[in-house]
Design an enzyme around this catalytic site. Sequence first.
Site, PDB file in Angstrom:
ATOM      1  N   GLU A   1       0.801  -1.225   0.000  1.00 37.29           N
ATOM      2  CA  GLU A   1       0.000   0.000   0.000  1.00 37.29           C
ATOM      3  C   GLU A   1       0.838   1.281   0.000  1.00 37.29           C
ATOM      4  O   GLU A   1       0.774   2.082   0.951  1.00 37.29           O
ATOM      5  CB  GLU A   1      -0.970   0.011   1.183  1.00 37.29           C
ATOM      6  CG  GLU A   1      -1.915  -1.179   1.195  1.00 37.29           C
ATOM      7  CD  GLU A   1      -2.960  -1.090   2.321  1.00 37.29           C
ATOM      8  OE1 GLU A   1      -2.828  -0.243   3.212  1.00 37.29           O
ATOM      9  OE2 GLU A   1      -3.918  -1.886   2.289  1.00 37.29           O
TER      10      GLU A   1
ATOM     11  N   GLU B   1      -5.520  -8.543   0.464  1.00 39.15           N
ATOM     12  CA  GLU B   1      -6.241  -8.205   1.706  1.00 39.15           C
ATOM     13  C   GLU B   1      -7.688  -7.917   1.375  1.00 39.15           C
ATOM     14  O   GLU B   1      -7.990  -7.207   0.402  1.00 39.15           O
ATOM     15  CB  GLU B   1      -5.690  -6.938   2.380  1.00 39.15           C
ATOM     16  CG  GLU B   1      -4.386  -7.096   3.076  1.00 39.15           C
ATOM     17  CD  GLU B   1      -3.919  -5.811   3.749  1.00 39.15           C
ATOM     18  OE1 GLU B   1      -4.769  -4.983   4.147  1.00 39.15           O
ATOM     19  OE2 GLU B   1      -2.691  -5.643   3.857  1.00 39.15           O
TER      20      GLU B   1
END
Length: 448
Positions: free
Chosen positions: A163, A353
Amino acid sequence: MPFPPDFLWGAATSSYQIEGAVNEDGRGQSIWDTFSHTLGKVEHGDTGDVADDHYHRWADDVALMADLGLRAYRFSIAWPRLFPEGGTTLNERGLAFYDRLVDRLLERGIRPAATLFHWDLPQALQDRGGWVNRDTVEAFAHHANTCFEKLGDRVPIWITQNEPWVIAVLGYLRGIHAPGHENLQEMLDVSHHLLLSHGRAVQAYRSSGRNGQIGITLNLFATYPKTDTDADRAAVIGSDGYTNRRFLDPLFLGTYPDDTRAVFAAAGADALAAVRDGDLATIATPSDFLGVNYYNRRVVSASDEEFGWKVEPAADPGINTSDLGWEITPWGLYDLLTRLKRDYPPLPLYVTENGISLDDRIGPDGAVDDPRRIEYLRAHFEATERAIADGVDLRGYFVWSLLDNFEWAMGYGPRFGLVYVDYANDQRRIPKASAHWYADVIRSNGRG
Ligand code: IFM
């Protein structure tokens, strides 16, 4: 049956969120130790000092994963355990922890998927500028190379960065994650250095001769206009550039998008300030997959604020939310996966995720019943199944998270785990109803 027979059903965690043992076996300080110990930065003053105590309970946790039938486990390697000072002096005791973990996972038939950086930067590197400083890219390449050399014979899946948008925007622009800066130019330089570090790690992996897979994980937003007006549709393009395209384009098309560059220029910053000759080619070094983290959609509207658009809060009464107020929008995952297929060159994908935070409680019978998590996951698996049926090359799915854990600036309040962690009672692990349900999903390859 759309899920391929070797589909990798897994669960994910990260080092600082679960390990604890921050002062053991020579681990150096990370920026999250510093940040969480700074008054007012994390809810209730929570820190990762103990977290889930996974550093000591790892063997039991692996046994739990085996009981669930996980086919893969995504974890991250704490850089300050291996390189306490961020340089090149390897701390063997820190490495030994991951060595044992990887061996045990393999013994239990669970495929390790290791993330090289999930936000716990050595504080020593931050003291020299952190990700704003280009030298951190080379330090990361060294860390990555060491991991490939020492663990690459047994770890078949590598994730370079987790991320980069969150690291750059929340850490260097909004000030709500470590290191807590608020500087647009820094945010842009950091974004570039994170992408560059990914490219350097992929190059190092190729040179290492290892034959597993390597890729990056992005948190991507499926973005929709608040109203069907030209202005709100333009807001979607602006927001998409800011959150998605300025990472996807350099990785997979070899360019930074001009429109986002113009938006940043209007705000007085230069998106290309840190770019040097050859960087774009390095960033675009071919990966083996893209990891996608998806939680919810984003609705935007045109606005005079900052970059010309603003994010609308969850306001649709027809859409349920998590206990953090995040909308539950599984169709966004379908839209996102099919969009990646449409707009970018073909590449295998993993959902690295996806999950939901709920105010889970232990019931009078000692069990933790979480039907809303089951519904959330079921809907997202169905969206995934549709995407696969429509030609998306999705290879696996990692639920966030295996365990309740330290949710960064929100501390231990949010619970994302399939397994409840009873922090006050000797860190007791209680698999929630969703964990038992997920075990069935895995056993039946998606038919739970
Ligand atoms: O807990 C985080 C994780 O570290 C990164 N992705 C989002 C999760 C939930 O907020």
